[in-house]
Design a protein around this motif. Structure first.
Motif, PDB file in Angstrom:
ATOM      1  N   ARG A   9       0.859  -1.179   0.000  1.00 38.19           N
ATOM      2  CA  ARG A   9       0.000   0.000   0.000  1.00 38.19           C
ATOM      3  C   ARG A   9       0.899   1.235   0.000  1.00 38.19           C
ATOM      4  O   ARG A   9       1.723   1.415   0.893  1.00 38.19           O
ATOM      5  N   ARG A  10       0.771   2.062  -1.017  1.00 35.24           N
ATOM      6  CA  ARG A  10       1.598   3.247  -1.131  1.00 35.24           C
ATOM      7  C   ARG A  10       0.725   4.487  -0.907  1.00 35.24           C
ATOM      8  O   ARG A  10      -0.322   4.637  -1.515  1.00 35.24           O
ATOM      9  N   GLU A  11       1.210   5.339  -0.001  1.00 40.21           N
ATOM     10  CA  GLU A  11       0.504   6.576   0.271  1.00 40.21           C
ATOM     11  C   GLU A  11       1.418   7.743  -0.050  1.00 40.21           C
ATOM     12  O   GLU A  11       2.605   7.710   0.281  1.00 40.21           O
ATOM     13  N   ILE A  12       0.886   8.770  -0.695  1.00 34.96           N
ATOM     14  CA  ILE A  12       1.654   9.958  -1.012  1.00 34.96           C
ATOM     15  C   ILE A  12       1.285  11.048  -0.020  1.00 34.96           C
ATOM     16  O   ILE A  12       0.116  11.404   0.119  1.00 34.96           O
ATOM     17  N   CYS A  13       2.271  11.534   0.706  1.00 34.00           N
ATOM     18  CA  CYS A  13       2.044  12.610   1.660  1.00 34.00           C
ATOM     19  C   CYS A  13       2.401  13.928   0.995  1.00 34.00           C
ATOM     20  O   CYS A  13       3.544  14.138   0.591  1.00 34.00           O
ATOM     21  N   LEU A  14       1.455  14.823   0.843  1.00 34.72           N
ATOM     22  CA  LEU A  14       1.691  16.121   0.241  1.00 34.72           C
ATOM     23  C   LEU A  14       2.096  17.087   1.336  1.00 34.72           C
ATOM     24  O   LEU A  14       1.323  17.372   2.247  1.00 34.72           O
ATOM     25  N   TRP A  15       3.342  17.596   1.213  1.00 32.63           N
ATOM     26  CA  TRP A  15       3.854  18.502   2.230  1.00 32.63           C
ATOM     27  C   TRP A  15       2.949  19.721   2.338  1.00 32.63           C
ATOM     28  O   TRP A  15       2.606  20.377   1.371  1.00 32.63           O
ATOM     29  N   ASP A  16       2.532  20.008   3.613  1.00 33.78           N
ATOM     30  CA  ASP A  16       1.746  21.200   3.915  1.00 33.78           C
ATOM     31  C   ASP A  16       0.457  21.262   3.090  1.00 33.78           C
ATOM     32  O   ASP A  16      -0.083  22.342   2.854  1.00 33.78           O
ATOM     33  N   LYS A  17      -0.020  20.088   2.637  1.00 36.02           N
ATOM     34  CA  LYS A  17      -1.238  20.052   1.807  1.00 36.02           C
ATOM     35  C   LYS A  17      -1.138  21.081   0.672  1.00 36.02           C
ATOM     36  O   LYS A  17      -2.029  21.899   0.458  1.00 36.02           O
ATOM     37  N   CYS A  18      -0.040  21.006  -0.063  1.00 32.03           N
ATOM     38  CA  CYS A  18       0.313  22.131  -0.924  1.00 32.03           C
ATOM     39  C   CYS A  18      -0.462  22.201  -2.236  1.00 32.03           C
ATOM     40  O   CYS A  18      -0.161  23.040  -3.060  1.00 32.03           O
ATOM     41  N   LEU A  19      -1.454  21.346  -2.456  1.00 29.59           N
ATOM     42  CA  LEU A  19      -2.317  21.583  -3.615  1.00 29.59           C
ATOM     43  C   LEU A  19      -3.087  22.875  -3.370  1.00 29.59           C
ATOM     44  O   LEU A  19      -3.742  23.043  -2.349  1.00 29.59           O
ATOM     45  N   ALA A  20      -2.975  23.806  -4.306  1.00 31.66           N
ATOM     46  CA  ALA A  20      -3.507  25.153  -4.109  1.00 31.66           C
ATOM     47  C   ALA A  20      -5.012  25.106  -3.838  1.00 31.66           C
ATOM     48  O   ALA A  20      -5.770  24.514  -4.612  1.00 31.66           O
ATOM     49  N   PRO A  21      -5.482  25.738  -2.749  1.00 33.06           N
ATOM     50  CA  PRO A  21      -6.903  25.641  -2.379  1.00 33.06           C
ATOM     51  C   PRO A  21      -7.842  26.326  -3.366  1.00 33.06           C
ATOM     52  O   PRO A  21      -9.028  26.006  -3.414  1.00 33.06           O
ATOM     53  N   HIS A  22      -7.334  27.288  -4.175  1.00 33.86           N
ATOM     54  CA  HIS A  22      -8.212  27.994  -5.113  1.00 33.86           C
ATOM     55  C   HIS A  22      -8.346  27.278  -6.452  1.00 33.86           C
ATOM     56  O   HIS A  22      -9.056  27.743  -7.332  1.00 33.86           O
ATOM     57  N   TRP A  23      -7.680  26.131  -6.609  1.00 31.99           N
ATOM     58  CA  TRP A  23      -7.796  25.378  -7.848  1.00 31.99           C
ATOM     59  C   TRP A  23      -9.194  24.793  -7.988  1.00 31.99           C
ATOM     60  O   TRP A  23      -9.850  24.442  -7.001  1.00 31.99           O
ATOM     61  N   GLU A  24      -9.614  24.631  -9.229  1.00 31.93           N
ATOM     62  CA  GLU A  24     -10.853  23.913  -9.498  1.00 31.93           C
ATOM     63  C   GLU A  24     -10.600  22.405  -9.405  1.00 31.93           C
ATOM     64  O   GLU A  24      -9.464  21.946  -9.591  1.00 31.93           O
ATOM     65  N   PRO A  25     -11.626  21.611  -9.107  1.00 35.21           N
ATOM     66  CA  PRO A  25     -11.442  20.153  -9.046  1.00 35.21           C
ATOM     67  C   PRO A  25     -10.856  19.619 -10.346  1.00 35.21           C
ATOM     68  O   PRO A  25     -11.236  20.037 -11.437  1.00 35.21           O
ATOM     69  N   MET A  26      -9.908  18.671 -10.211  1.00 36.64           N
ATOM     70  CA  MET A  26      -9.222  18.123 -11.377  1.00 36.64           C
ATOM     71  C   MET A  26     -10.025  17.027 -12.068  1.00 36.64           C
ATOM     72  O   MET A  26      -9.810  16.778 -13.262  1.00 36.64           O
TER      73      MET A  26
END
Length: 221
Positions: free
Chosen positions: A14-31
């Protein structure tokens, strides 16, 4: 799928990707299912006005046709990690990140959205063999070749410039700092007041906005 130590039996990992500081920009539209998404900005939005003002500051005679936000989670997360690393290694208070411009040809703008600005596309220039970015949009617009409809393309780019020094034509890497401490992060045309930055490593930039425009620079009187 992996192999268990000792027995050689297959096991499911099981591989999990940890995004540092939840750095996906909050103002982005859903991908959705998209790996890369271009979002056209509304002209009335504050986001559009900020990008347009930065571009128009040095580009009289050009007409912006549209501004699109480039949403590429893989590139963005890699860039965030590099930014964190640079903030940790450089002295506190160092201006590590700048908003700069990069003009491109029509046939290259799609690949920049998908894989970013890569060192494999480096330019041979008078300040080093790397990726070139301009402080003023007008300088980058000079390198934006028009397509068949007269449309031209400049990216507003987040660039990790960090600590910099004078660039030279034969450089393929930033030089070592005097007295140790590793290499500089980038090189420039004029150290006291740089207007051109050159980087030499992948993932030190993120093409955040694609500005489509038309027109030519006015001829000086």
């Amino acid at each position: 799928m992996g192999v268990a130590l000792g027995t050689g039996a297959p096991i499911r990992l099981r591989r999990e990707i940890c995004l540092w500081d939840k750095c996906l920009a909050p103002h982005w539209e859903p991908m959705g299912d998209s790996l890369v998404k271009l979002v056209e900005l509304a002209e009335a939005s504050e986001e559009y006005r900020e990008v347009a003002e930065g571009f128009n500051r040095t580009t009289p005679g050009y007409c912006i046709l549209q501004i699109q936000r480039v949403q590429n989670p893989v590139l963005w997360v890699s860039y965030c990690w590099q930014r964190h690393w640079m903030e940790e290694k450089n002295p506190p208070g160092e201006l590590n990140e700048r908003l700069l411009y990069h003009g491109t040809w029509p046939e290259n703008q799609r690949s920049i959205q998908e894989i970013g600005l890569r060192i494999t596309c480096r330019n041979v220039g008078i300040y080093g063999q790397g990726l070139y970015f301009a402080v003023e949009a007008a300088r980058s617009a000079d390198y934006a070749k028009p397509d068949a409809h007269g449309h031209r393309f400049v990216f507003q780019v987040r660039v990790l410039t960090g600590q910099f020094t004078q660039g030279k034509q034969d450089m393929v890497l930033p030089p070592e700092k005097p007295g140790g401490g590793g290499r500089y992060d980038s090189v420039v045309n004029v150290v006291s007041r740089p207007s051109i930055f050159v980087t030499f490593f992948d993932e030190l930039s993120y093409p955040e906005y694609l500005i489509t425009f038309r027109g030519t620079r006015p001829t000086p009187n």
